[in-house]
Design an enzyme around this catalytic site. Structure first.
Site, PDB file in Angstrom:
ATOM      1  N   SER A   7      -2.149 -14.340 -17.313  1.00 10.81           N
ATOM      2  CA  SER A   7      -1.462 -14.117 -18.585  1.00 10.81           C
ATOM      3  C   SER A   7      -2.468 -13.903 -19.714  1.00 10.81           C
ATOM      4  O   SER A   7      -3.295 -14.774 -20.010  1.00 10.81           O
ATOM      5  CB  SER A   7      -0.567 -15.310 -18.909  1.00 10.81           C
ATOM      6  N   HIS A  32      -0.424  -9.910 -16.853  1.00 14.00           N
ATOM      7  CA  HIS A  32       0.839 -10.427 -17.405  1.00 14.00           C
ATOM      8  C   HIS A  32       0.724 -10.446 -18.929  1.00 14.00           C
ATOM      9  O   HIS A  32      -0.195 -11.066 -19.484  1.00 14.00           O
ATOM     10  CB  HIS A  32       1.078 -11.830 -16.852  1.00 14.00           C
ATOM     11  N   ASP A  34       2.662 -11.321 -22.424  1.00 14.67           N
ATOM     12  CA  ASP A  34       3.781 -12.093 -22.970  1.00 14.67           C
ATOM     13  C   ASP A  34       4.143 -11.604 -24.363  1.00 14.67           C
ATOM     14  O   ASP A  34       3.348 -11.716 -25.295  1.00 14.67           O
ATOM     15  CB  ASP A  34       3.393 -13.576 -23.031  1.00 14.67           C
ATOM     16  N   MET A  36       6.600 -12.189 -27.448  1.00 16.37           N
ATOM     17  CA  MET A  36       7.504 -13.200 -28.026  1.00 16.37           C
ATOM     18  C   MET A  36       7.866 -12.797 -29.445  1.00 16.37           C
ATOM     19  O   MET A  36       7.003 -12.298 -30.186  1.00 16.37           O
ATOM     20  CB  MET A  36       6.806 -14.561 -28.068  1.00 16.37           C
ATOM     21  N   HIS A  65       6.375  -9.270 -19.992  1.00 18.50           N
ATOM     22  CA  HIS A  65       7.402 -10.321 -20.013  1.00 18.50           C
ATOM     23  C   HIS A  65       7.982 -10.382 -21.425  1.00 18.50           C
ATOM     24  O   HIS A  65       7.346 -10.891 -22.341  1.00 18.50           O
ATOM     25  CB  HIS A  65       6.715 -11.639 -19.606  1.00 18.50           C
ATOM     26  N   MET A  67      10.115 -11.848 -24.079  1.00 20.82           N
ATOM     27  CA  MET A  67      10.859 -13.031 -24.533  1.00 20.82           C
ATOM     28  C   MET A  67      11.366 -12.711 -25.929  1.00 20.82           C
ATOM     29  O   MET A  67      10.898 -13.267 -26.944  1.00 20.82           O
ATOM     30  CB  MET A  67       9.931 -14.256 -24.527  1.00 20.82           C
ATOM     31  N   MET A 136      11.156 -18.998 -14.537  1.00 17.63           N
ATOM     32  CA  MET A 136      10.300 -19.735 -15.483  1.00 17.63           C
ATOM     33  C   MET A 136      10.198 -21.186 -15.025  1.00 17.63           C
ATOM     34  O   MET A 136      11.212 -21.832 -14.745  1.00 17.63           O
ATOM     35  CB  MET A 136      10.887 -19.686 -16.900  1.00 17.63           C
ATOM     36  N   GLY A 143       1.831 -21.377 -23.926  1.00 18.54           N
ATOM     37  CA  GLY A 143       1.032 -21.657 -22.741  1.00 18.54           C
ATOM     38  C   GLY A 143       0.686 -23.139 -22.699  1.00 18.54           C
ATOM     39  O   GLY A 143       0.924 -23.878 -23.660  1.00 18.54           O
ATOM     40  N   ASP A 174       6.157 -18.613 -13.531  1.00 18.94           N
ATOM     41  CA  ASP A 174       5.388 -18.531 -14.770  1.00 18.94           C
ATOM     42  C   ASP A 174       5.558 -19.825 -15.555  1.00 18.94           C
ATOM     43  O   ASP A 174       6.682 -20.187 -15.918  1.00 18.94           O
ATOM     44  CB  ASP A 174       5.923 -17.329 -15.563  1.00 18.94           C
TER      45      ASP A 174
END
Ligand code: DX5
Ligand code: ZN
Length: 221
Positions: A7, A32, A34, A36, A65, A67, A136, A143, A174
């Site tokens: 990640s 990966h 992330d 958000m 990913h 979110m 998840m 993290g 994850d």
């Protein structure tokens, strides 16, 4: 072989390109990323603009990913930015099928994710539309949190259903993944390990990735 998707959240945010080069040099299978939005999760990270800037720096598949609320609105931007796999959360969207279809129609692989508190049932009707199911193992947003072991049961249940239906769906995990929790997830049926702290914090990231890749999973994996 288990796929390893480090990640980028654990990379130095001021030097993301170097973080990406590092994980690629260390033998990662995917990167990966992330995303958000500060609404679905409390934190805000990076957007499509950064994904686009990172794209020419690496040949690795980008495992994005999302979110974020209303992912359907943003899927075209993330496709255009060079995402290879885009995962949306079942909790964020009432039009999950439209989001998954938009991802596949755009030429990427489609993933759906469930939070630790979301039952597997929420995603089972959509398995046929998925390339990846992301279970998840922490509440998304940050993290460095502790793995929630009750999620192992969802992984093994998902694996059973995927095999019963003869589907080719990766199961990724994850959150709080390290050499111990990662092994347990693979034994339960996971095929992809996404991890930030334990890989970027490892003394030797390449050796850690090699170790994790060798975790015995299901036959033929
Ligand atoms: C958490 C993110 C994770 C995060 C994992 O919401 O989705 O990808 O980077 O970090 P660790 O491995 O430190 O739990
Ligand atoms: Zn993630």
């Amino acid at each position: 072989m288990t796929k390893i998707s480090p990640s980028m959240l654990s990379a130095d945010a001021a030097r993301l390109g170097e973080g990406l080069a590092r994980l690629e040099a260390c033998g990662a299978d995917w990167a990966h990323i992330d995303v958000m939005d500060g609404v679905f999760v409390p934190n805000i990270t990076i957007g499509q603009h950064v994904v686009r800037s990172l794209r020419p720096l690496s040949d690795l598949p980008f495992d994005v990913h999302l979110m974020i609320v209303n992912p359907l609105k943003h899927v075209p931007d993330f496709l255009d930015a060079g995402s290879d796999l885009i995962t949306v959360h079942v909790e964020t969207t009432e039009n999950l099928e439209d989001s998954l279809a938009a991802i596949r129609d755009g030429g990427a692989k489609a993933g759906a994710s469930i939070n630790p508190g979301t039952p597997l049932d929420a995603v089972l009707p959509y398995l046929e539309m998925l390339d990846l199911l992301l279970v998840m193992t922490v509440q998304p947003g940050f993290g460095g949190q502790a793995f929630q072991p009750h999620c192992l049961e969802k992984i093994s249940h998902a694996r059973r259903v995927i095999e019963e239906r003869s589907l080719e769906v990766e199961i990724s995990v994850d959150g709080g993944i390290n050499r111990d929790t990662g092994r347990r997830c693979v034994e339960a049926g996971a095929t992809v390990l996404a991890a930030g702290s334990a890989l970027f914090g490892a003394e030797d990231m390449a050796a850690e990735i090699e170790l994790w890749r060798g975790f015995g999973g299901r036959e033929g994996a």
